[in-house]
Design an enzyme around this catalytic site. Structure first.
Site, PDB file in Angstrom:
ATOM      1  N   ASN A 207       0.846  -1.202   0.000  1.00  0.00           N
ATOM      2  CA  ASN A 207       0.000   0.000   0.000  1.00  0.00           C
ATOM      3  C   ASN A 207       0.878   1.248   0.000  1.00  0.00           C
ATOM      4  OD1 ASN A 207       0.423   0.956   2.824  1.00  0.00           O
ATOM      5  ND2 ASN A 207      -0.451  -1.053   3.290  1.00  0.00           N
ATOM      6  N   ARG A 208       0.263   2.401   0.045  1.00  0.00           N
ATOM      7  CA  ARG A 208       0.987   3.653  -0.209  1.00  0.00           C
ATOM      8  C   ARG A 208       1.676   4.242   1.022  1.00  0.00           C
ATOM      9  NH1 ARG A 208      -0.791   5.330  -5.206  1.00  0.00           N
ATOM     10  NH2 ARG A 208      -2.808   4.495  -5.836  1.00  0.00           N
TER      11      ARG A 208
END
Ligand code: PMT
Length: 397
Positions: A207-208
């Protein structure tokens, strides 16, 4: 933490003088007002132009020829929140320990009542000389903060103890001296970054999260005196004085948190943990020639809910909530379901907020208390607001 703090940065004549430029930049980035003072020796290694351009005021070098401040040694020392000497040579350490005022910097050191941080840098033989050892011990005994040099490559190809401490360690030491110290003696565990769940031998589901918010929390807690352990999936510079536990997957993060949390006074889950992972990751690399794979997912353990269920008495458990809508309502649900003392909600769809940005904007919720909103600010300021609330809870507020 350093916003508005007036720091006299003393630079003395060693090869490490060039590192004072990076140090100055970092102090300025942290919001400090930096007043540089260079000795004649420092001027031989580094001209005044670079530091004058980067600092908040032009470099001061002499006692006598400053038309604006006829008595700079008293004014600089009296107005400082902190005096930092980096690098500090054996000469300046000796002069300061002996109380000799031979130039502007030694005058400032003797005239100030502000805390002083000294960062020695010299060759190993000099650092280990009994006279230097005694002088450093004298300074420490008088309450001067000494940031010990590191071992490593020195000028002239030598290797050994005496290399100036890293800029991160020096800034962390400065922050720790100026911090309120309201987490002194407490054990804080922080998680940071996004977990990475294997799909096959080379691919991951990620994820970011950059880890910036978690690292800012760890640095803030350490600066306030806590013994901090950071459980992290990312490769950012570890804040000074923080113990790092590197992990990658949700399972690894859960093991680390389950091991560390029971003895912690404060636990903060800032990590973005995958909610789902590939159910059957391949040991080898999935081959393109075999066509598009179908990847079925399974849920990961909810680490924070587990910590909430097993929370020891007196521990403050803090979660984060990454939301894109109904911020307060969704966060309040997580606060309750995971049995948290605080939840820090960020709207990750808002500009400059949440994942990967240097800034964040949050709403902090606690059971039975009004929500508190912290508007867009750098992640360290957000971290300070979170720990202000943690300290309030620990002192019964
Ligand atoms: O790392 P940065 O780039 O600086 O970005 C910061 C951040 C956006 C990642 C951070 O501010 C943040 O919001 N972290 C929590 C992200 C998240 O996973 O939120 P959530 O609402 O899905 O989860 C709620 C809480 O449960 C979180 O504390 C999370 O760590 C925890 N959780 C979630 C799932 C899971 N399986 N186990 C958990 O412990």
């Amino acid at each position: 933490m350093l916003a508005g703090k007036r720091i006299v940065l003393g630079v003395t004549g060693g090869i490490a003088a060039y590192k004072s430029v990076e140090l100055c930049r970092r102090l300025i980035d942290a919001g400090a007002h930096v007043v540089p003072v260079m000795t004649a020796g420092a001027e031989r290694f580094l001209g005044t132009t670079t530091l004058s351009a980067l600092a908040s005021e032009p470099v001061r070098t002499r006692l006598w020829d400053d038309p604006e401040t006829p008595i700079p040694h008293t004014k600089l020392g009296q107005n400082a929140d902190l005096v930092l000497v980096a690098p500090a040579t054996a000469r300046i350490i000796g002069a300061y320990a002996a109380g000799l005022s031979t130039d502007l910097l030694t005058n400032v050191l003797l005239a100030t009542r502000a805390p002083v941080v000294v960062c020695p840098a010299m060759h190993t033989e000099m650092w280990e000389h009994p006279a230097v050892v005694d002088n450093v011990a004298t300074l420490r005994a008088r309450g001067v903060h000494v940031v010990d040099p590191e071992s490593g490559r020195l000028a002239g190809g030598d290797v050994g103890a005496g290399r100036l401490a890293s800029p991160e360690s020096i800034v962390a030491a400065v922050e720790a001296v100026l911090a309120p110290g309201d987490l002194t003696g407490q054990r804080v565990v922080v998680s940071a970054g996004g977990t990475r769940e294997p799909i096959d031998a080379v691919r991951v589901l990620a994820n970011r999260s950059s880890g910036k918010q978690g690292y800012a929390l760890a640095a803030e807690a350490a600066a306030r005196g806590a013994a901090v352990t950071l459980v992290s999936t990312v490769d950012l510079p570890t804040p000074g004085g923080v113990e790092l536990v590197p992990v990658e997957t949700a399972d690894e993060m859960k093991s680390a948190m389950d091991r560390l949390a029971p003895t912690a006074d404060v636990v903060v889950m800032a990590a973005a943990v995958a909610d789902f992972r590939p159910a059957d990751p391949s040991d080898g690399k999935l081959k393109k020639r075999d066509g598009v794979p179908v990847i079925s997912l399974e849920p990961t353990p909810d680490i924070l809910a587990g910590l909430g269920a097993a929370k020891p008495d007196g521990q403050v458990l803090v979660g984060f909530a990454a939301e894109t809508d109904d911020l307060a309502a969704n966060a309040a649900e997580k606060l309750d379901a995971k049995r948290l003392d605080l939840i820090v909600a960020n709207d990750v769809s808002a500009p400059e907020t949440g994942f990967a940005h240097d800034t964040n904007a949050v709403t902090i919720l606690a059971p039975d208390s009004p929500a508190c909103t912290v508007p867009l600010a750098d992640k360290r300021t957000i971290a300070a607001a979170v720990f202000d609330r943690v300290v309030q809870i620990r002192s019964g507020g």
